[in-house]
Design a protein around this motif. Structure first.
Motif, PDB file in Angstrom:
ATOM      1  N   CYS A 193       0.854  -1.191   0.000  1.00  0.00           N
ATOM      2  CA  CYS A 193       0.000   0.000   0.000  1.00  0.00           C
ATOM      3  C   CYS A 193       0.891   1.242   0.000  1.00  0.00           C
ATOM      4  N   VAL A 194       1.022   1.849  -1.154  1.00  0.00           N
ATOM      5  CA  VAL A 194       1.802   3.075  -1.305  1.00  0.00           C
ATOM      6  C   VAL A 194       0.827   4.165  -1.723  1.00  0.00           C
ATOM      7  N   VAL A 195       0.658   5.183  -0.898  1.00  0.00           N
ATOM      8  CA  VAL A 195      -0.331   6.225  -1.171  1.00  0.00           C
ATOM      9  C   VAL A 195       0.299   7.373  -1.952  1.00  0.00           C
ATOM     10  N   GLY A 196      -0.547   8.083  -2.679  1.00  0.00           N
ATOM     11  CA  GLY A 196      -0.139   9.305  -3.367  1.00  0.00           C
ATOM     12  C   GLY A 196      -1.138  10.386  -3.027  1.00  0.00           C
ATOM     13  N   ASN A 197      -0.862  11.127  -1.994  1.00  0.00           N
ATOM     14  CA  ASN A 197      -1.845  12.074  -1.471  1.00  0.00           C
ATOM     15  C   ASN A 197      -1.658  13.500  -1.956  1.00  0.00           C
ATOM     16  N   GLU A 198      -0.766  13.704  -2.915  1.00  0.00           N
ATOM     17  CA  GLU A 198      -0.578  15.024  -3.501  1.00  0.00           C
ATOM     18  C   GLU A 198      -0.608  14.898  -5.022  1.00  0.00           C
ATOM     19  N   PRO A 199      -1.114  15.910  -5.720  1.00  0.00           N
ATOM     20  CA  PRO A 199      -1.114  15.853  -7.184  1.00  0.00           C
ATOM     21  C   PRO A 199       0.284  15.595  -7.739  1.00  0.00           C
ATOM     22  N   GLY A 200       0.358  14.664  -8.688  1.00  0.00           N
ATOM     23  CA  GLY A 200       1.638  14.299  -9.284  1.00  0.00           C
ATOM     24  C   GLY A 200       2.286  13.098  -8.643  1.00  0.00           C
ATOM     25  N   GLU A 201       1.840  12.712  -7.439  1.00  0.00           N
ATOM     26  CA  GLU A 201       2.395  11.532  -6.780  1.00  0.00           C
ATOM     27  C   GLU A 201       1.739  10.262  -7.310  1.00  0.00           C
ATOM     28  N   SER A 202       2.475   9.152  -7.220  1.00  0.00           N
ATOM     29  CA  SER A 202       1.975   7.860  -7.665  1.00  0.00           C
ATOM     30  C   SER A 202       1.488   7.048  -6.477  1.00  0.00           C
ATOM     31  N   PHE A 203       0.547   6.140  -6.738  1.00  0.00           N
ATOM     32  CA  PHE A 203       0.107   5.198  -5.717  1.00  0.00           C
ATOM     33  C   PHE A 203       0.217   3.778  -6.273  1.00  0.00           C
ATOM     34  N   ARG A 204       0.223   2.812  -5.356  1.00  0.00           N
ATOM     35  CA  ARG A 204       0.357   1.416  -5.768  1.00  0.00           C
ATOM     36  C   ARG A 204      -0.233   0.533  -4.677  1.00  0.00           C
ATOM     37  N   ASN A 205      -1.219  -0.289  -5.034  1.00  0.00           N
ATOM     38  CA  ASN A 205      -1.845  -1.220  -4.099  1.00  0.00           C
ATOM     39  C   ASN A 205      -1.810  -2.627  -4.684  1.00  0.00           C
ATOM     40  N   SER A 206      -1.495  -3.612  -3.834  1.00  0.00           N
ATOM     41  CA  SER A 206      -1.400  -4.999  -4.286  1.00  0.00           C
ATOM     42  C   SER A 206      -2.144  -5.906  -3.322  1.00  0.00           C
ATOM     43  N   TRP A 207      -2.718  -6.989  -3.868  1.00  0.00           N
ATOM     44  CA  TRP A 207      -3.438  -7.977  -3.073  1.00  0.00           C
ATOM     45  C   TRP A 207      -3.001  -9.382  -3.458  1.00  0.00           C
ATOM     46  N   ALA A 208      -3.203 -10.316  -2.519  1.00  0.00           N
ATOM     47  CA  ALA A 208      -2.881 -11.715  -2.774  1.00  0.00           C
ATOM     48  C   ALA A 208      -3.867 -12.591  -2.017  1.00  0.00           C
ATOM     49  N   PRO A 209      -4.164 -13.792  -2.555  1.00  0.00           N
ATOM     50  CA  PRO A 209      -5.061 -14.704  -1.839  1.00  0.00           C
ATOM     51  C   PRO A 209      -4.388 -15.292  -0.606  1.00  0.00           C
ATOM     52  N   VAL A 210      -5.220 -15.613   0.376  1.00  0.00           N
ATOM     53  CA  VAL A 210      -4.731 -16.188   1.636  1.00  0.00           C
ATOM     54  C   VAL A 210      -5.220 -17.625   1.744  1.00  0.00           C
ATOM     55  N   GLY A 211      -4.326 -18.541   2.170  1.00  0.00           N
ATOM     56  CA  GLY A 211      -4.714 -19.925   2.413  1.00  0.00           C
ATOM     57  C   GLY A 211      -5.209 -20.623   1.159  1.00  0.00           C
ATOM     58  N   ASP A 212      -6.404 -21.197   1.234  1.00  0.00           N
ATOM     59  CA  ASP A 212      -6.959 -21.963   0.121  1.00  0.00           C
ATOM     60  C   ASP A 212      -7.758 -21.109  -0.865  1.00  0.00           C
ATOM     61  N   THR A 213      -7.768 -19.807  -0.670  1.00  0.00           N
ATOM     62  CA  THR A 213      -8.522 -18.932  -1.574  1.00  0.00           C
ATOM     63  C   THR A 213      -7.948 -19.011  -2.987  1.00  0.00           C
ATOM     64  N   GLU A 214      -8.837 -19.189  -3.958  1.00  0.00           N
ATOM     65  CA  GLU A 214      -8.400 -19.261  -5.341  1.00  0.00           C
ATOM     66  C   GLU A 214      -8.125 -17.869  -5.897  1.00  0.00           C
ATOM     67  N   GLY A 215      -7.197 -17.817  -6.835  1.00  0.00           N
ATOM     68  CA  GLY A 215      -6.889 -16.541  -7.465  1.00  0.00           C
ATOM     69  C   GLY A 215      -5.406 -16.271  -7.501  1.00  0.00           C
ATOM     70  N   GLU A 216      -5.018 -15.278  -8.300  1.00  0.00           N
ATOM     71  CA  GLU A 216      -3.628 -14.872  -8.461  1.00  0.00           C
ATOM     72  C   GLU A 216      -3.434 -13.462  -7.902  1.00  0.00           C
ATOM     73  N   PRO A 217      -2.247 -13.208  -7.354  1.00  0.00           N
ATOM     74  CA  PRO A 217      -1.979 -11.842  -6.872  1.00  0.00           C
ATOM     75  C   PRO A 217      -2.183 -10.815  -7.993  1.00  0.00           C
ATOM     76  N   PHE A 218      -2.625  -9.630  -7.620  1.00  0.00           N
ATOM     77  CA  PHE A 218      -2.827  -8.571  -8.597  1.00  0.00           C
ATOM     78  C   PHE A 218      -2.689  -7.227  -7.889  1.00  0.00           C
TER      79      PHE A 218
END
Length: 326
Positions: free
Chosen positions: A219-244
């Motif tokens: 979780c990288v926030v961009g709280n000012e104009p011109g700044e970049s943000f970046r959020n990532s998620w991943a499954p936990v345990g037996d949850t199906e799916g790929e990180p994104f």
């Protein structure tokens, strides 16, 4: 949407907007005669208006500026020509510079608003009178018809109390046109805290998780104009799916009311969306509105089909239980 018809009459040089509103005449009049309420629907979504002066009497003038999602500005003025509360008023409506002075390079028009009681509420009729066919065609070419429809689509939320409008209705998705989607959710909590929940990483990680079985890994926030943000998620345990994840750039910040960002899947060149977040508080509750602009209808439908709205609803429930009640 409340607009039932928009009639462009080239012979009589008029454009008439007809809207049926589920509120009594007096309530509709109040929305049009209070600059704070009027500003919530006078500009189209993503172009909210701020009235910087308001002299509500015959001969008086009001000035306003609409603020676009990328920092653009468009200003205008009203000169009140007639006021017959609560049934009718008439203004000279024109474009202005940032100081509120008339911009004579663009056409002005005489606008008449009437409000008539109906069995279900109020019929509003707004007729704009133009000085020439060229002026009418210029305003239509600037997107006045579609812009008016989109602007008026915000009026229902103004005329009702927030809880009457949205409480218990969960995350609502409205298709405004082929490329614009509006998502609304009422959350129980003050705007200041909701804003913090959107902008502070330690709070974001508590609730912005989507369905159960996922965790936020970045979780990288961009709280000012011109700044970049970046959020990532991943499954936990037996949850199906790929990180994104998603990344983008912050374009506009008006804390604690509004933030506009671009967004795209990490590691791709697109498609990119424009996300316009607005927070409005009333009686201790906050209406969260996210206007999303997609590059085309196909992208809109593809992203909505992923179950995005269901994931957002799970996150908003977590926001109320894990952040706003702490």
């Amino acid at each position: 949407m409340p607009v039932t018809d928009i009639i462009t009459d080239h012979e009589n040089l008029t454009m008439t907007v007809i809207a049926d509103l589920a509120a009594p005449v007096e309530r509709v009049w109040a929305a049009y005669s209070d600059p704070e309420q009027l500003g919530r629907f006078w500009g189209p979504p993503s172009w909210p208006a701020t009235f910087t002066s308001w002299n509500h009497e015959v001969g008086g003038r009001a000035t306003y500026t609409m603020h676009g999602p990328r920092g653009e500005k468009a200003s205008g003025y009203w000169e009140f020509l007639a006021i017959d509360q609560p049934h009718r008023f008439e203004v000279l409506d024109g474009f202005a510079d940032e100081q509120g002075d008339p911009n004579d390079d663009l056409p002005a028009m005489r606008m008449e608003f009437t409000f008539e009681s109906t069995p279900t509420g109020t019929r509003m009729r707004n007729t704009s009178h133009f000085a020439s066919l060229e002026a009418l065609e210029q305003i239509v070419a600037m997107g006045a018809v579609e812009g008016t429809r989109l602007a008026m689509s915000q009026l229902d939320a103004v005329l009702q109390d927030l809880r009457d409008y949205a409480q218990g209705k969960g995350t609502r998705v409205e298709l405004l046109d082929d490329t614009h989607v509006r998502i609304t959710r009422l959350v129980e909590g003050p705007r200041e805290l909701v804003w913090r929940a959107y902008t502070e990483p330690e709070l974001i990680k508590r609730w912005m998780l989507g369905p159960d079985g996922w965790e936020m890994t970045e979780c990288v926030v961009g709280n000012e104009p011109g700044e970049s943000f970046r959020n990532s998620w991943a499954p936990v345990g037996d949850t199906e799916g790929e990180p994104f994840g998603f990344e983008g750039e912050t374009l506009l910040v008006d804390a604690p009311r509004r933030a506009v960002t671009t967004e795209r899947m990490q590691g791709t060149d697109g498609p990119e969306t424009l996300n316009d977040l607005n927070l409005y508080e009333e009686d201790g509750a906050t209406l969260v509105t996210v206007l999303i602009e997609y590059p085309d209808k196909e992208t809109r439908d593809m992203i909505l089909a992923t179950g995005m709205a269901d994931g957002m609803e799970a996150s908003y429930r977590r926001l109320e239980s894990a952040v706003l009640t702490v």
